[in-house]
Motif scaffolding. Structure first.
Motif, mmCIF file in Angstrom:
data_model
loop_
_atom_site.group_PDB
_atom_site.id
_atom_site.type_symbol
_atom_site.label_atom_id
_atom_site.label_comp_id
_atom_site.label_asym_id
_atom_site.label_seq_id
_atom_site.Cartn_x
_atom_site.Cartn_y
_atom_site.Cartn_z
ATOM 1 N N GLY A 181 10.257 0.213 5.591
ATOM 2 C CA GLY A 181 9.187 -0.273 4.737
ATOM 3 C C GLY A 181 8.029 -0.959 5.599
ATOM 4 N N ALA A 182 7.773 -2.211 5.042
ATOM 5 C CA ALA A 182 6.772 -2.799 5.858
ATOM 6 C C ALA A 182 6.856 -3.398 6.894
ATOM 7 C CB ALA A 182 6.061 -3.750 4.478
ATOM 8 N N LEU A 228 7.003 1.964 -0.974
ATOM 9 C CA LEU A 228 7.241 2.009 0.525
ATOM 10 C C LEU A 228 8.435 3.114 0.885
ATOM 11 C CD1 LEU A 228 6.876 -1.813 1.160
ATOM 12 C CD2 LEU A 228 5.194 -0.014 1.972
ATOM 13 N N THR A 274 14.049 0.214 0.297
ATOM 14 C CA THR A 274 12.834 -0.677 0.477
ATOM 15 C C THR A 274 12.813 -1.889 -0.181
ATOM 16 O OG1 THR A 274 11.247 0.809 -0.265
ATOM 17 C CG2 THR A 274 11.392 1.019 2.105
#
Length: 309
Positions: A73-74, A213, A46
């Protein structure tokens, strides 16, 4: 209080209907237009694992964009934790277009940085985009380096058979539009996992996972796609400077295999380090690799600054 040398801003950009998240780094005292280095993570990472590269690159005078692939991840996107090579390449193209459109960034001085799987991505992408200014590929996946005999020997190992069985189960679930069957990325010896060696766990512990993350899960259908992906074949079409950093004791992406491709790159440069694949990410070797990469990027993206040193 010491003034910060680098600023960081959270950013988002679209990629084929998916919202990708990232961070944009800039030198705190920058003036005029800047070059930009776009960084993408490797096999199952990530973007927060790349901050240790982004900050030094930005401190050296460059804008830096790090981002997460779809489903990781995000970033948005479903299903999660699936390594989709085609989707990742689409996200890379979207990230490059986003970087070129940023205020204060010179679209003619955008460079790419990738490691492991993304080390192959950056070569494949730059081969189709001659406007890319420079490429850094760290312990890159350029294709399957194994001979047929080595493939057969590995297929007969219990750990490989377990991972293949998990991959089949996951692929069937994917074909039926069901959630992925996830297994660990890093596991103990004998466990069904992508990596089970002690060096992987040491690298993970050195970087830590608290607040990250990163999740220790991936969809093992990926094991069927990886052997067919051979981005190293594109090196002959790279007209821009290419730096390839390899580890002499690398068992995942062997150094000699990568070196043969670098010889065919018109402007290729090879740097070798006394390390394994995962030792490249921490400790003294990491510091050496990072210094070499900063020097390379400054030379090709900031030639006036490099000449003044």
């Amino acid at each position: 209080m010491t003034e910060p040398t680098v600023t960081r801003t959270k950013v988002h950009f679209g990629s084929h209907g998916v919202d990708c998240a990232g961070y944009l780094y800039r030198p705190a005292t920058a003036s005029g237009t800047l070059p930009c280095v776009v960084l993408g993570h490797g096999t199952a990472g990530t973007m927060d694992r790349l901050f240790v590269y982004a900050e030094p690159f930005a401190a050296a005078g460059m804008a830096v964009l790090v981002f997460d692939y779809r489903g990781w991840g995000a970033s948005d996107g479903q299903p999660r934790q699936v390594i989709d090579i085609g989707g990742q390449l689409d996200d890379w193209r979207a990230a490059i277009a986003f970087a070129r459109g940023l205020d204060g960034v010179d679209p003619e001085r955008v460079a790419l940085w990738g490691s492991s799987l993304s080390g192959g991505h950056v070569v494949a992408l730059a081969a189709d985009d001659p406007q890319i200014a420079a490429v850094v590929a760290q312990v890159p996946w350029f294709g399957d380096a194994r001979t047929p005999r080595q493939v057969l020997r590995q297929l007969l190992q219990v750990s490989t058979l377990k991972l293949v069985a998990a991959g089949i189960r996951d692929a069937v679930r994917g074909a039926r539009d069901r959630p992925p069957y996830l297994v660990p990325i890093v596991g103990e010896p004998g466990q069904t996992a992508l990596f089970t060696g002690p060096e992987v766990r040491e690298a993970l512990e050195a970087k830590g996972v608290e607040g990250s993350l990163w999740r220790n899960q991936f969809a093992p259908r990926f094991v069927f796609a990886l052997p067919r992906y051979q981005p190293g074949k594109a090196v002959e079409r790279l007209g821009m400077p290419l730096l390839v950093c390899v580890a002499d004791r690398d068992r995942e992406t062997p150094a000699e295999f990568a070196a043969r491709f670098v010889e065919r790159a018109p402007r290729g440069e090879l740097r070798r380090y006394p390390a394994s694949h995962f030792e490249m990410y921490h400790g003294k070797v990491f510091q050496r690799v990072l210094a070499d990469q900063v020097e390379f990027l400054r030379t090709h993206l900031l030639p006036e600054a490099a000449d003044r040193r």
